[in-house]
Motif scaffolding. Structure first.
Motif, PDB file in Angstrom:
ATOM      1  N   ASP A  24      74.138 -65.971 -15.587  1.00 41.24           N
ATOM      2  CA  ASP A  24      73.836 -66.209 -14.176  1.00 41.24           C
ATOM      3  C   ASP A  24      72.882 -67.390 -14.013  1.00 41.24           C
ATOM      4  O   ASP A  24      73.032 -68.212 -13.099  1.00 41.24           O
ATOM      5  N   ALA A  25      71.889 -67.468 -14.900  1.00 44.30           N
ATOM      6  CA  ALA A  25      70.939 -68.590 -14.850  1.00 44.30           C
ATOM      7  C   ALA A  25      71.633 -69.894 -15.227  1.00 44.30           C
ATOM      8  O   ALA A  25      71.378 -70.946 -14.610  1.00 44.30           O
ATOM      9  N   ALA A  26      72.528 -69.839 -16.213  1.00 48.32           N
ATOM     10  CA  ALA A  26      73.252 -71.042 -16.650  1.00 48.32           C
ATOM     11  C   ALA A  26      74.157 -71.555 -15.538  1.00 48.32           C
ATOM     12  O   ALA A  26      74.307 -72.770 -15.357  1.00 48.32           O
ATOM     13  N   LEU A  27      74.746 -70.644 -14.787  1.00 46.24           N
ATOM     14  CA  LEU A  27      75.598 -71.046 -13.665  1.00 46.24           C
ATOM     15  C   LEU A  27      74.804 -71.890 -12.678  1.00 46.24           C
ATOM     16  O   LEU A  27      75.272 -72.929 -12.203  1.00 46.24           O
ATOM     17  N   VAL A  28      73.594 -71.463 -12.379  1.00 41.82           N
ATOM     18  CA  VAL A  28      72.743 -72.198 -11.437  1.00 41.82           C
ATOM     19  C   VAL A  28      72.392 -73.570 -11.999  1.00 41.82           C
ATOM     20  O   VAL A  28      72.508 -74.597 -11.308  1.00 41.82           O
TER      21      VAL A  28
END
Length: 201
Positions: A24-28
């Motif tokens: 989820d953090a990598a997506l951002v």
């Protein structure tokens, strides 16, 4: 010392939850900065890990990036449902509508697709194959729809299959620049004017 099955399951579940938190953090980060500029250090910081700790869950930046893309495609597939000749255009519309509710995923796709035009980019082959496969599948479905009178008889289905992707991608880019753009409404107008037979409009 023997580790109980419950402790093993608890440890596994905790590891999976952290893995998803990283994704989820990598997506951002990738959605905002792209693959090359997206920093593993920033991703790790967002999930309270060191870069080395992050690599405990993903062996490389490329592996993390690939999994982010895979999850993005899975979410879009779920939004669209199974494709058939009588529902193709409605399903494409669902994807457009879904993308308007997920700015992070939409930004990720738009930024990475532009970056991937570089032959050295890790997602270059992925996107080239993705566009080619989708165009081939869509052309076949459009040909069936054309045979059954669901779309215009004079449509070049091969050109049209590429045009659908071009319109969807172009609308995403405009919407990311200006959220007042009604992607679904514009896509409806495109379908009405380009695909439908006169008596079905």
């Amino acid at each position: 010392m023997t580790i109980s099955p419950d402790r093993k399951r608890g440890s596994y579940a905790k590891g999976q939850a952290k893995r998803q938190e990283i994704l989820d953090a990598a997506l951002v980060v990738f959605g905002r900065s792209g693959f090359h500029s997206g920093s593993l250090r920033e991703i790790a910081k967002r999930v309270a890990l060191t870069p080395a700790g992050l690599m405990h869950h993903f062996a490389s930046k490329e592996e993390l990036f690939t999994e982010v893309l895979r999850q993005r495609d899975e979410r879009v597939k779920e939004a669209a449902g199974d494709v058939a000749e009588d529902t193709l255009l409605q399903q494409m519309r669902r994807v457009v509508s879904y993308n308007q509710t997920t700015p992070g995923l939409t930004s990720l796709y738009t930024v990475i697709a532009a970056e991937a035009t570089n032959g050295d980019h890790p997602a270059h082959e992925y996107f080239a194959a993705r566009y080619a496969d989708r165009a081939e599948q869509t052309a076949k479905i459009l040909a069936d729809a054309q045979r059954d009178g669901l779309v215009r008889s004079d449509l070049d289905v091969h050109h049209a299959s590429r045009l659908i992707a071009a319109v969807m991608d172009g609308l995403q880019q405009q919407w990311l620049l200006d959220e007042s753009v009604d992607m679904t409404g514009v896509f409806d107008e495109f379908v009405r004017g380009y695909f439908l037979v006169p008596d079905a409009r």
